[in-house]
Design a protein around this motif. Structure first.
Motif, PDB file in Angstrom:
ATOM      1  N   MET A 267      36.869   0.199 -53.780  1.00 38.46           N
ATOM      2  CA  MET A 267      38.074   0.893 -54.216  1.00 38.46           C
ATOM      3  C   MET A 267      38.327   2.047 -53.245  1.00 38.46           C
ATOM      4  SD  MET A 267      38.781   2.963 -57.778  1.00 38.46           S
ATOM      5  CE  MET A 267      38.181   1.599 -58.743  1.00 38.46           C
ATOM      6  N   ASP A 268      39.593   2.224 -52.855  1.00 38.92           N
ATOM      7  CA  ASP A 268      39.863   3.271 -51.868  1.00 38.92           C
ATOM      8  C   ASP A 268      39.646   4.656 -52.459  1.00 38.92           C
ATOM      9  OD1 ASP A 268      42.731   4.624 -52.389  1.00 38.92           O
ATOM     10  OD2 ASP A 268      42.821   2.517 -52.973  1.00 38.92           O
ATOM     11  N   SER A 269      39.310   5.592 -51.591  1.00 33.73           N
ATOM     12  CA  SER A 269      38.925   6.930 -52.034  1.00 33.73           C
ATOM     13  C   SER A 269      40.090   7.714 -52.627  1.00 33.73           C
ATOM     14  CB  SER A 269      38.297   7.703 -50.873  1.00 33.73           C
ATOM     15  OG  SER A 269      39.197   7.771 -49.781  1.00 33.73           O
ATOM     16  N   PHE A 270      41.343   7.421 -52.201  1.00 35.45           N
ATOM     17  CA  PHE A 270      42.494   8.096 -52.810  1.00 35.45           C
ATOM     18  C   PHE A 270      42.593   7.761 -54.289  1.00 35.45           C
ATOM     19  CE2 PHE A 270      44.696   8.540 -48.576  1.00 35.45           C
ATOM     20  CZ  PHE A 270      44.730   9.923 -48.609  1.00 35.45           C
ATOM     21  N   THR A 271      42.466   6.491 -54.621  1.00 34.43           N
ATOM     22  CA  THR A 271      42.534   6.080 -56.026  1.00 34.43           C
ATOM     23  C   THR A 271      41.411   6.731 -56.807  1.00 34.43           C
ATOM     24  OG1 THR A 271      43.509   3.979 -55.379  1.00 34.43           O
ATOM     25  CG2 THR A 271      42.526   4.086 -57.575  1.00 34.43           C
ATOM     26  N   ARG A 272      40.229   6.736 -56.228  1.00 33.58           N
ATOM     27  CA  ARG A 272      39.089   7.356 -56.914  1.00 33.58           C
ATOM     28  C   ARG A 272      39.338   8.847 -57.142  1.00 33.58           C
ATOM     29  NH1 ARG A 272      34.258   6.179 -53.284  1.00 33.58           N
ATOM     30  NH2 ARG A 272      33.169   7.387 -54.863  1.00 33.58           N
ATOM     31  N   LYS A 273      39.898   9.526 -56.146  1.00 36.97           N
ATOM     32  CA  LYS A 273      40.129  10.974 -56.247  1.00 36.97           C
ATOM     33  C   LYS A 273      41.275  11.282 -57.202  1.00 36.97           C
ATOM     34  CE  LYS A 273      39.694  15.270 -54.663  1.00 36.97           C
ATOM     35  NZ  LYS A 273      38.526  16.069 -54.953  1.00 36.97           N
TER      36      LYS A 273
ATOM     37  N   SER B 179      51.163  -0.973 -45.540  1.00 29.02           N
ATOM     38  CA  SER B 179      50.846  -2.074 -44.630  1.00 29.02           C
ATOM     39  C   SER B 179      49.454  -2.605 -44.935  1.00 29.02           C
ATOM     40  CB  SER B 179      50.922  -1.600 -43.178  1.00 29.02           C
ATOM     41  OG  SER B 179      49.834  -0.755 -42.882  1.00 29.02           O
ATOM     42  N   PRO B 180      49.209  -3.894 -44.657  1.00 33.64           N
ATOM     43  CA  PRO B 180      47.878  -4.452 -44.904  1.00 33.64           C
ATOM     44  C   PRO B 180      46.784  -3.716 -44.128  1.00 33.64           C
ATOM     45  CG  PRO B 180      49.454  -6.195 -44.429  1.00 33.64           C
ATOM     46  CD  PRO B 180      50.142  -4.895 -44.189  1.00 33.64           C
ATOM     47  N   THR B 181      47.088  -3.301 -42.912  1.00 35.62           N
ATOM     48  CA  THR B 181      46.092  -2.589 -42.105  1.00 35.62           C
ATOM     49  C   THR B 181      45.732  -1.264 -42.743  1.00 35.62           C
ATOM     50  OG1 THR B 181      46.992  -3.616 -40.124  1.00 35.62           O
ATOM     51  CG2 THR B 181      45.591  -1.688 -39.808  1.00 35.62           C
ATOM     52  N   LYS B 182      46.739  -0.527 -43.194  1.00 34.39           N
ATOM     53  CA  LYS B 182      46.485   0.765 -43.828  1.00 34.39           C
ATOM     54  C   LYS B 182      45.669   0.583 -45.107  1.00 34.39           C
ATOM     55  CE  LYS B 182      48.784   4.989 -45.252  1.00 34.39           C
ATOM     56  NZ  LYS B 182      50.050   5.668 -45.465  1.00 34.39           N
ATOM     57  N   SER B 183      45.953  -0.478 -45.839  1.00 34.61           N
ATOM     58  CA  SER B 183      45.220  -0.765 -47.066  1.00 34.61           C
ATOM     59  C   SER B 183      43.744  -1.034 -46.776  1.00 34.61           C
ATOM     60  CB  SER B 183      45.854  -1.970 -47.764  1.00 34.61           C
ATOM     61  OG  SER B 183      45.069  -2.371 -48.854  1.00 34.61           O
ATOM     62  N   ILE B 184      43.489  -1.798 -45.717  1.00 35.36           N
ATOM     63  CA  ILE B 184      42.105  -2.104 -45.357  1.00 35.36           C
ATOM     64  C   ILE B 184      41.383  -0.849 -44.901  1.00 35.36           C
ATOM     65  CG2 ILE B 184      40.661  -3.340 -43.683  1.00 35.36           C
ATOM     66  CD1 ILE B 184      42.779  -5.602 -43.817  1.00 35.36           C
ATOM     67  N   ILE B 185      42.028  -0.063 -44.051  1.00 36.89           N
ATOM     68  CA  ILE B 185      41.401   1.152 -43.532  1.00 36.89           C
ATOM     69  C   ILE B 185      41.090   2.112 -44.669  1.00 36.89           C
ATOM     70  CG2 ILE B 185      41.822   3.214 -42.132  1.00 36.89           C
ATOM     71  CD1 ILE B 185      43.329   1.376 -40.184  1.00 36.89           C
ATOM     72  N   SER B 186      42.013   2.265 -45.617  1.00 31.46           N
ATOM     73  CA  SER B 186      41.783   3.230 -46.692  1.00 31.46           C
ATOM     74  C   SER B 186      40.608   2.834 -47.584  1.00 31.46           C
ATOM     75  CB  SER B 186      43.052   3.422 -47.530  1.00 31.46           C
ATOM     76  OG  SER B 186      43.386   2.234 -48.203  1.00 31.46           O
ATOM     77  N   ALA B 187      40.269   1.549 -47.620  1.00 32.22           N
ATOM     78  CA  ALA B 187      39.121   1.119 -48.422  1.00 32.22           C
ATOM     79  C   ALA B 187      37.803   1.564 -47.791  1.00 32.22           C
ATOM     80  CB  ALA B 187      39.128  -0.398 -48.575  1.00 32.22           C
ATOM     81  N   PHE B 188      37.802   1.832 -46.496  1.00 27.54           N
ATOM     82  CA  PHE B 188      36.574   2.167 -45.797  1.00 27.54           C
ATOM     83  C   PHE B 188      36.535   3.612 -45.307  1.00 27.54           C
ATOM     84  CE2 PHE B 188      37.094  -2.381 -45.531  1.00 27.54           C
ATOM     85  CZ  PHE B 188      35.851  -2.830 -45.891  1.00 27.54           C
ATOM     86  N   ALA B 189      37.538   4.400 -45.629  1.00 28.95           N
ATOM     87  CA  ALA B 189      37.597   5.776 -45.150  1.00 28.95           C
ATOM     88  C   ALA B 189      37.614   6.745 -46.328  1.00 28.95           C
ATOM     89  CB  ALA B 189      38.848   5.979 -44.301  1.00 28.95           C
ATOM     90  N   PRO B 190      36.925   7.875 -46.185  1.00 29.31           N
ATOM     91  CA  PRO B 190      36.988   8.878 -47.246  1.00 29.31           C
ATOM     92  C   PRO B 190      38.333   9.604 -47.199  1.00 29.31           C
ATOM     93  CG  PRO B 190      35.685   9.691 -45.416  1.00 29.31           C
ATOM     94  CD  PRO B 190      36.037   8.275 -45.094  1.00 29.31           C
ATOM     95  N   TYR B 191      38.743  10.120 -48.324  1.00 30.90           N
ATOM     96  CA  TYR B 191      40.064  10.742 -48.394  1.00 30.90           C
ATOM     97  C   TYR B 191      40.191  11.930 -47.455  1.00 30.90           C
ATOM     98  CZ  TYR B 191      38.416  14.659 -51.214  1.00 30.90           C
ATOM     99  OH  TYR B 191      37.769  15.786 -51.637  1.00 30.90           O
ATOM    100  N   GLU B 192      39.109  12.678 -47.215  1.00 27.43           N
ATOM    101  CA  GLU B 192      39.223  13.866 -46.363  1.00 27.43           C
ATOM    102  C   GLU B 192      39.544  13.503 -44.912  1.00 27.43           C
ATOM    103  OE1 GLU B 192      34.710  13.091 -46.148  1.00 27.43           O
ATOM    104  OE2 GLU B 192      36.231  13.021 -47.713  1.00 27.43           O
ATOM    105  N   GLN B 193      39.205  12.294 -44.505  1.00 29.02           N
ATOM    106  CA  GLN B 193      39.553  11.866 -43.153  1.00 29.02           C
ATOM    107  C   GLN B 193      41.048  11.588 -43.061  1.00 29.02           C
ATOM    108  OE1 GLN B 193      38.122   8.055 -41.859  1.00 29.02           O
ATOM    109  NE2 GLN B 193      38.268   8.619 -39.701  1.00 29.02           N
ATOM    110  N   MET B 194      41.598  10.958 -44.085  1.00 26.24           N
ATOM    111  CA  MET B 194      43.009  10.606 -44.047  1.00 26.24           C
ATOM    112  C   MET B 194      43.908  11.807 -44.324  1.00 26.24           C
ATOM    113  SD  MET B 194      42.931   6.797 -45.699  1.00 26.24           S
ATOM    114  CE  MET B 194      41.800   7.148 -47.043  1.00 26.24           C
ATOM    115  N   VAL B 195      43.438  12.757 -45.128  1.00 24.50           N
ATOM    116  CA  VAL B 195      44.260  13.921 -45.470  1.00 24.50           C
ATOM    117  C   VAL B 195      44.146  15.009 -44.404  1.00 24.50           C
ATOM    118  CG1 VAL B 195      44.563  15.781 -47.149  1.00 24.50           C
ATOM    119  CG2 VAL B 195      44.146  13.464 -47.933  1.00 24.50           C
TER     120      VAL B 195
END
Length: 167
Positions: A54-60, A11-27
Protein backbone atom coordinates in the motif's frame (compact mmCIF):
# COMPACT_ATOMS: atom_id res chain seq x y z
CA UNK A 1 6.62 19.28 -22.23
CA UNK A 2 2.92 18.65 -22.67
CA UNK A 3 0.97 16.07 -20.77
CA UNK A 4 -2.15 14.47 -22.20
CA UNK A 5 -3.22 12.98 -18.87
CA UNK A 6 -6.33 14.17 -17.16
CA UNK A 7 -5.58 16.14 -14.04
CA UNK A 8 -7.55 13.76 -11.83
CA UNK A 9 -5.89 10.58 -13.11
CA UNK A 10 -2.72 9.01 -11.86
CA UNK A 11 -0.28 7.57 -14.37
CA UNK A 12 0.60 3.88 -14.00
CA UNK A 13 4.27 4.79 -13.49
CA UNK A 14 3.48 7.23 -10.69
CA UNK A 15 1.26 4.61 -9.06
CA UNK A 16 4.05 2.03 -9.12
CA UNK A 17 6.66 4.46 -7.81
CA UNK A 18 4.43 5.62 -4.96
CA UNK A 19 4.06 2.02 -3.77
CA UNK A 20 7.82 1.80 -3.23
CA UNK A 21 8.61 5.31 -1.99
CA UNK A 22 8.02 6.86 1.42
CA UNK A 23 5.83 9.93 1.50
CA UNK A 24 8.65 12.22 2.69
CA UNK A 25 10.53 11.56 -0.54
CA UNK A 26 7.59 12.54 -2.70
CA UNK A 27 6.54 15.54 -0.58
CA UNK A 28 9.90 17.00 0.46
CA UNK A 29 12.28 15.28 -1.94
CA UNK A 30 14.14 13.76 1.01
CA UNK A 31 17.38 11.99 0.14
CA UNK A 32 18.11 10.50 3.54
CA UNK A 33 19.28 6.89 3.85
CA UNK A 34 15.93 6.03 5.45
CA UNK A 35 14.34 6.57 2.01
CA UNK A 36 16.61 3.82 0.62
CA UNK A 37 15.76 1.57 3.55
CA UNK A 38 12.04 2.06 2.90
CA UNK A 39 12.42 1.45 -0.84
CA UNK A 40 14.43 -1.74 -0.36
CA UNK A 41 12.03 -3.03 2.30
CA UNK A 42 9.07 -2.28 -0.01
CA UNK A 43 10.85 -4.13 -2.84
CA UNK A 44 11.36 -7.13 -0.56
CA UNK A 45 7.67 -6.93 0.39
CA UNK A 46 6.79 -7.21 -3.30
CA UNK A 47 9.26 -10.05 -3.95
CA UNK A 48 8.00 -12.06 -0.99
CA UNK A 49 4.25 -11.48 -1.39
CA UNK A 50 3.87 -10.83 -5.11
CA UNK A 51 1.75 -7.77 -4.25
CA UNK A 52 2.63 -4.11 -4.32
CA UNK A 53 2.60 -2.63 -0.84
CA UNK A 54 0.00 0.00 0.00
CA UNK A 55 1.42 3.40 -0.90
CA UNK A 56 2.68 5.57 1.92
CA UNK A 57 0.34 8.49 1.09
CA UNK A 58 -2.71 6.31 1.70
CA UNK A 59 -1.18 4.98 4.88
CA UNK A 60 -0.38 8.52 6.11
CA UNK A 61 -3.57 10.32 5.07
CA UNK A 62 -6.07 7.57 5.84
CA UNK A 63 -4.21 6.22 8.86
CA UNK A 64 -4.29 2.83 7.10
CA UNK A 65 -2.22 -0.11 8.27
CA UNK A 66 0.19 -1.93 6.00
CA UNK A 67 -0.86 -5.57 5.59
CA UNK A 68 1.99 -7.54 7.19
CA UNK A 69 3.67 -9.80 4.64
CA UNK A 70 3.32 -12.76 7.02
CA UNK A 71 -0.45 -12.33 6.79
CA UNK A 72 -0.20 -12.88 3.02
CA UNK A 73 2.52 -15.57 3.12
CA UNK A 74 2.10 -17.75 6.21
CA UNK A 75 5.45 -19.52 5.82
CA UNK A 76 7.43 -16.29 6.06
CA UNK A 77 9.79 -16.18 9.04
CA UNK A 78 9.05 -13.80 11.90
CA UNK A 79 12.46 -12.15 11.42
CA UNK A 80 11.89 -11.42 7.71
CA UNK A 81 8.37 -10.17 8.41
CA UNK A 82 9.66 -7.84 11.13
CA UNK A 83 12.56 -6.60 8.97
CA UNK A 84 10.13 -5.63 6.18
CA UNK A 85 7.73 -3.91 8.58
CA UNK A 86 10.57 -2.10 10.32
CA UNK A 87 12.04 -0.91 7.01
CA UNK A 88 8.62 0.25 5.84
CA UNK A 89 7.76 2.15 9.01
CA UNK A 90 5.71 5.17 7.98
CA UNK A 91 7.86 7.72 9.79
CA UNK A 92 11.57 7.93 8.94
CA UNK A 93 12.54 8.19 12.62
CA UNK A 94 10.99 4.75 13.23
CA UNK A 95 13.01 3.01 10.48
CA UNK A 96 16.54 1.67 10.84
CA UNK A 97 18.86 4.64 10.36
CA UNK A 98 21.37 2.85 8.12
CA UNK A 99 21.28 0.15 5.49
CA UNK A 100 23.59 -1.98 7.63
CA UNK A 101 21.17 -1.74 10.57
CA UNK A 102 18.28 -2.85 8.35
CA UNK A 103 20.22 -5.70 6.76
CA UNK A 104 21.14 -7.00 10.24
CA UNK A 105 17.41 -7.51 10.88
CA UNK A 106 17.20 -10.01 8.03
CA UNK A 107 17.95 -13.63 8.91
CA UNK A 108 20.93 -15.27 7.28
CA UNK A 109 20.08 -18.05 4.86
CA UNK A 110 20.48 -21.44 6.43
CA UNK A 111 22.89 -23.97 5.00
CA UNK A 112 21.28 -26.92 3.24
CA UNK A 113 21.01 -30.04 5.35
CA UNK A 114 23.31 -32.82 4.19
CA UNK A 115 21.51 -35.76 2.69
CA UNK A 116 21.96 -39.23 4.15
CA UNK A 117 22.35 -40.86 0.77
CA UNK A 118 25.70 -40.79 -0.92
CA UNK A 119 25.48 -39.68 -4.52
CA UNK A 120 26.49 -42.31 -7.04
CA UNK A 121 29.65 -41.47 -8.90
CA UNK A 122 29.53 -41.58 -12.64
CA UNK A 123 32.30 -43.83 -13.97
CA UNK A 124 35.02 -42.26 -16.06
CA UNK A 125 34.57 -43.01 -19.73
CA UNK A 126 36.90 -45.72 -21.02
CA UNK A 127 38.27 -45.83 -24.58
CA UNK A 128 35.83 -48.66 -25.31
CA UNK A 129 32.89 -46.53 -24.13
CA UNK A 130 34.03 -43.60 -26.25
CA UNK A 131 34.54 -45.79 -29.31
CA UNK A 132 31.01 -47.14 -29.04
CA UNK A 133 29.54 -43.62 -29.32
CA UNK A 134 31.37 -42.75 -32.56
CA UNK A 135 29.42 -43.79 -35.68
CA UNK A 136 31.18 -46.34 -37.88
CA UNK A 137 30.35 -44.55 -41.11
CA UNK A 138 31.25 -40.88 -41.44
CA UNK A 139 28.45 -38.39 -41.80
CA UNK A 140 27.98 -36.80 -45.24
CA UNK A 141 29.60 -33.38 -45.57
CA UNK A 142 27.30 -30.47 -44.95
CA UNK A 143 26.82 -27.95 -47.73
CA UNK A 144 27.45 -24.34 -46.77
CA UNK A 145 24.43 -22.16 -46.19
CA UNK A 146 24.04 -19.47 -48.80
CA UNK A 147 22.38 -16.20 -47.91
CA UNK A 148 20.95 -14.31 -50.86
CA UNK A 149 21.88 -10.68 -50.97
CA UNK A 150 19.18 -9.77 -53.48
CA UNK A 151 15.90 -8.08 -52.60
CA UNK A 152 12.97 -10.43 -52.37
CA UNK A 153 10.06 -8.83 -54.26
CA UNK A 154 7.55 -11.44 -53.03
CA UNK A 155 8.22 -10.77 -49.36
CA UNK A 156 9.37 -7.25 -48.45
CA UNK A 157 10.24 -8.42 -44.90
CA UNK A 158 13.04 -10.57 -46.27
CA UNK A 159 15.12 -7.70 -47.60
CA UNK A 160 18.90 -7.85 -47.08
CA UNK A 161 20.22 -5.97 -44.06
CA UNK A 162 22.44 -3.02 -44.82
CA UNK A 163 24.50 -1.62 -41.97
CA UNK A 164 25.59 1.97 -42.18
CA UNK A 165 27.87 3.64 -39.70
CA UNK A 166 27.17 7.32 -39.05
CA UNK A 167 29.89 9.66 -37.88
Amino acid sequence: MMSWERADSESPTKSIISAFAPYEQMVRGSRKITVDVYTLAASLYYVVTGQRPMDSFTRKLDDAELIPPQQLISGLSDATNQAILSGMALEAKDRPQSMEAWLELLPLPSAPKPSRTVPRRTPRPTPQMLASTVPETPLPPQSPISVPNQPNPTNPRKQPLIFTQYQ
